[in-house]
Design an enzyme around this catalytic site. Structure first.
Site, short mmCIF file in Angstrom:
data_model
loop_
_atom_site.label_atom_id
_atom_site.label_comp_id
_atom_site.label_asym_id
_atom_site.label_seq_id
_atom_site.Cartn_x
_atom_site.Cartn_y
_atom_site.Cartn_z
N GLU A 2 0.84 -1.20 0.00
CA GLU A 2 0.00 0.00 0.00
C GLU A 2 0.88 1.26 0.00
O GLU A 2 1.85 1.35 0.76
CB GLU A 2 -0.87 -0.05 1.25
CG GLU A 2 -1.86 1.05 1.42
CD GLU A 2 -2.74 0.83 2.65
OE1 GLU A 2 -3.68 1.62 2.84
OE2 GLU A 2 -2.48 -0.12 3.42
N LYS B 85 -9.10 2.63 -2.43
CA LYS B 85 -9.42 1.87 -1.21
C LYS B 85 -10.85 2.19 -0.79
O LYS B 85 -11.28 3.36 -0.81
CB LYS B 85 -8.43 2.25 -0.11
CG LYS B 85 -8.50 1.42 1.15
CD LYS B 85 -7.33 1.82 2.07
CE LYS B 85 -7.28 0.99 3.33
NZ LYS B 85 -6.07 1.33 4.15
N CYS C 17 -5.62 -3.29 1.79
CA CYS C 17 -5.46 -3.46 3.24
C CYS C 17 -6.77 -3.66 4.00
O CYS C 17 -7.32 -4.74 4.03
CB CYS C 17 -4.65 -2.30 3.82
SG CYS C 17 -3.94 -2.67 5.44
N LEU D 173 -4.70 -54.73 5.25
CA LEU D 173 -4.89 -53.36 5.72
C LEU D 173 -6.36 -52.99 5.93
O LEU D 173 -6.73 -52.41 6.95
CB LEU D 173 -4.27 -52.39 4.71
CG LEU D 173 -2.76 -52.15 4.79
CD1 LEU D 173 -2.32 -51.31 3.60
CD2 LEU D 173 -2.39 -51.45 6.09
#
Length: 634
Positions: A44, A113, A167, A358
């Site tokens: 950023e 943003k 962010c 198994l």
């Protein structure tokens, strides 16, 4: 093969020194280009640095920042890589914290943003405004006109569709990337400045991984580094690349050099997950929003060295601690499922055919766990060993000793005479060791087990596993059938670890020693006579191929619907030290042929619990016609 390589970068920075920062950003881009990366995400506000404070209000810094963007555009003219770099941008006298997206000399778009943090140590609203609408404007910069500016921009290069958030956008209740993914983006970049606090690392990492899972995307995260101002905070330069919930690449934090990480993204995997996830598709139908799509074309999608980790055993966690947790969880699922069936039917007893192999061993371990849960006596577990023409001393003794040590009620019923009589009844020569010879024994054993369960008012526990069901390596109405099948969605490669886990952590000591010997016994139905030394002649993997290959094919064919070429390619990467391409191709063709021709057995399966992401239950995960052709898949 629909792979693309992406990078996350943290350059060395100086606060408010744009020229210095640009030079280090270029060095990171050069590193990414050498890695053949097609996209790089920077932190950023990385052009100016994040921690400029009130300097963001200085016109000189804003001008220098735009000059830096212009310089990066000029620098990138001959660079075949999408660049997302953070910088402030002033629009209509309002300052935005943005991602500038650059490709080959052109600014493709500016993404502001959305959510501006203004709490605790963050006070970004002092300078920046968040994007309030999903509308996209066209803005003019000194060096380029008509640049898309908005939050709903998807940068489309064909199969790879990129979008960006910044962010805090990731930390809110509904991140913008959730909407961007619904609008088609499959690679999300996050330009971040997340300061370091005690334990915040773990939360951040989980947040990135979980968002990539929710959005069914790749999430490329880059955070500011240690050269930001340390007046009040320290940033660590945390870099992460995640794909659908899995962290593919991560750096060591607190580095003091220019650093990038890269990872190869499997776009087919993301597409497959989105196709099959009905809830994801329903979300798309509920959400509609205007979108600006910016198209661009890479010169080449060559990824260079294929360094994506491909596990040989995709059903088995590679980390030991995770593997132990997984084994415990699977045993809990199996045991709890069987407990519910016993409570519902009112049965107090179960019958299990024990071979010393198994699968029956795991079924017995599950039964023991179930009886511990229900607080029922172990003698209510009726174990029946049924030696036949191919039973060896090793498997026989292991079966007897295991059941005795566990305190079950043990019965031995030799099937040789009954099978010889049946050969006589149907006119079969017992010296001809064909499929009839083998299946008579398998059905005789199942008949005994079914009838004994009726006699004791018990239910018969099936022992067959997912790998055998995928290949049809079971006798129809023989070991194919039971009253409840606890192993039906556990593949052979995972069963080995479940038995080993039980030996080491659940049943150590003498019982654990027996379990370990069973673990190292060759896989065999023991339906053909043993050799002169009394050893196993009929080794399953010599006949149908290695189970580790078949489990690998099964995982990628059913889980992601990959075509032959991609499965073979991935197998080559995973098994490059074990098998040649010819061997891998040979057994793949066996897998596909058997998988299709044996579907009729899976269409008539008894109940059993799903434990992992791949199940072949005809009532749930896998609904396929029994007469489907495999011609298009071989």
């Amino acid at each position: 093969m629909n792979f693309i390589k992406v990078s996350s970068a943290c350059p060395i920075t100086k606060v408010a020194d744009v020229s210095y920062n640009i030079e280090n950003i270029k060095l990171c881009i050069e590193k990414a280009l050498k890695e053949k990366s097609k996209m790089i995400v920077f932190p950023e506000l990385s052009i100016t640095s994040y921690s400029c404070g009130d300097l963001f209000l200085q016109k000189e810094l804003l001008n220098k920042s735009l000059n830096g963007i212009e310089e990066l555009c000029s620098y990138s003219v001959d660079k075949d890589i999408l660049i997302a770099v953070g910088a402030p941008y002033e629009y209509n006298y309002t300052l935005y914290n943005c991602s500038f997206v650059i490709f080959k000399g052109k600014l493709l778009g500016i993404v502001p943003k959305t959510h501006i943090p203004n709490y605790s140590e963050f006070y970004e609203k002092r300078w920046f405004t968040g994007a309030k609408t999903m509308h996209t404007d066209m803005v003019n910069l000194p060096f380029q006109k008509s640049v898309p500016f908005g939050t709903n921009i998807i940068f489309n290069s064909g199969e790879a569709k990129f979008a960006f958030e910044i962010c805090e956008d990731l930390w809110v209740t509904i991140p913008p990337s959730s909407f961007l993914a619904l609008l088609g983006a499959n690679i999300i970049g996050n330009l971040s400045a997340s300061n370091e606090l005690v334990s915040k690392y773990y939360y951040r990492k989980d947040l990135v991984a979980s968002q990539s899972a929710r959005a069914i995307c790749s999430y490329v995260y880059s955070s500011s580094g240690v050269y930001e101002s340390t007046t009040d905070l320290l940033f660590s330069g945390h870099l992460l690349i995640s794909e659908n919930g899995t962290i593919l690449s991560e750096n060591e934090r607190f580095q003091r050099e220019n650093e990038i990480i890269t990872a190869i993204i499997d776009l087919d995997k993301l597409s497959s997950e989105r196709r099959r996830n009905l809830s994801y598709r329903d979300n798309i139908a509920l959400f509609s929003s205007p979108i600006t799509e910016v198209s661009f074309t890479f010169d080449s999608l060559e990824i260079g060295e294929f360094n994506r980790y491909i596990s040989k055993h995709p059903f088995v966690p590679s980390r030991e601690d995770t593997r132990q947790e997984r084994c415990e969880e699977i045993l809990n699922i199996q045991g709890s499922a069987l407990a519910k069936r016993l409570e519902h039917t009112g049965a107090k007893k179960v019958v299990i055919g024990i071979s010393g192999g198994l699968d029956s061993t795991l079924a017995l371990i599950v039964a023991v766990k179930t009886y511990e849960l229900l607080k029922l006596p172990m003698e209510n577990i009726i174990t029946i060993t049924m030696p036949g023409f191919g039973t060896t001393d090793r498997t026989y003794n292991n079966a007897i000793n295991l059941c005795t040590k566990l305190g079950t009620t043990l019965k031995e019923i030799n099937i040789v005479e009954a099978c010889l009589k049946h050969f006589e009844d149907i006119g079969h020569d017992p010296s001809i060791h064909d499929v009839t010879y083998e299946n008579v024994q398998a059905r005789e054993r199942t008949q005994i087990l079914m009838d004994y369960a009726n006699k004791e008012s018990a239910i018969l526990i099936g022992t067959g596993d997912l790998s055998e069901l995928a290949l049809g390596w079971c006798t129809y109405n023989g070991d194919h059938m039971s009253m409840y099948s606890v192993n039906c969605s556990v593949p052979k490669t995972l069963i080995r670890y479940l038995v080993q886990y039980a030996a080491e952590f659940k049943l150590p000591g003498e019982i654990g020693d027996i379990l370990m010997d069973i673990l190292y016994t060759p896989v065999s139905p023991e339906l053909l006579p043993k050799d002169d030394k009394g050893d196993i002649v009929q080794k399953t993997e010599d006949i149908i191929g290695p189970y580790e290959l078949h489990d690998f094919y099964l995982y990628y064919f059913v889980r992601f619907g990959y075509p032959k070429e991609k499965i073979i390619f991935l197998a080559e990467q995973a098994f490059k030290d074990s098998y040649s391409k010819d061997t891998i191709t040979k057994w793949y063709e066996v897998f596909i042929r058997r998988f299709f021709t044996q579907q009729f057995k899976r269409s008539a399966l008894p109940d059993g619990p799903k434990v992992g992401t791949v199940s072949l239950s005809p009532r749930g995960d896998w609904r396929m016609p029994s007469d489907a052709s495999f011609s298009s898949f071989k």
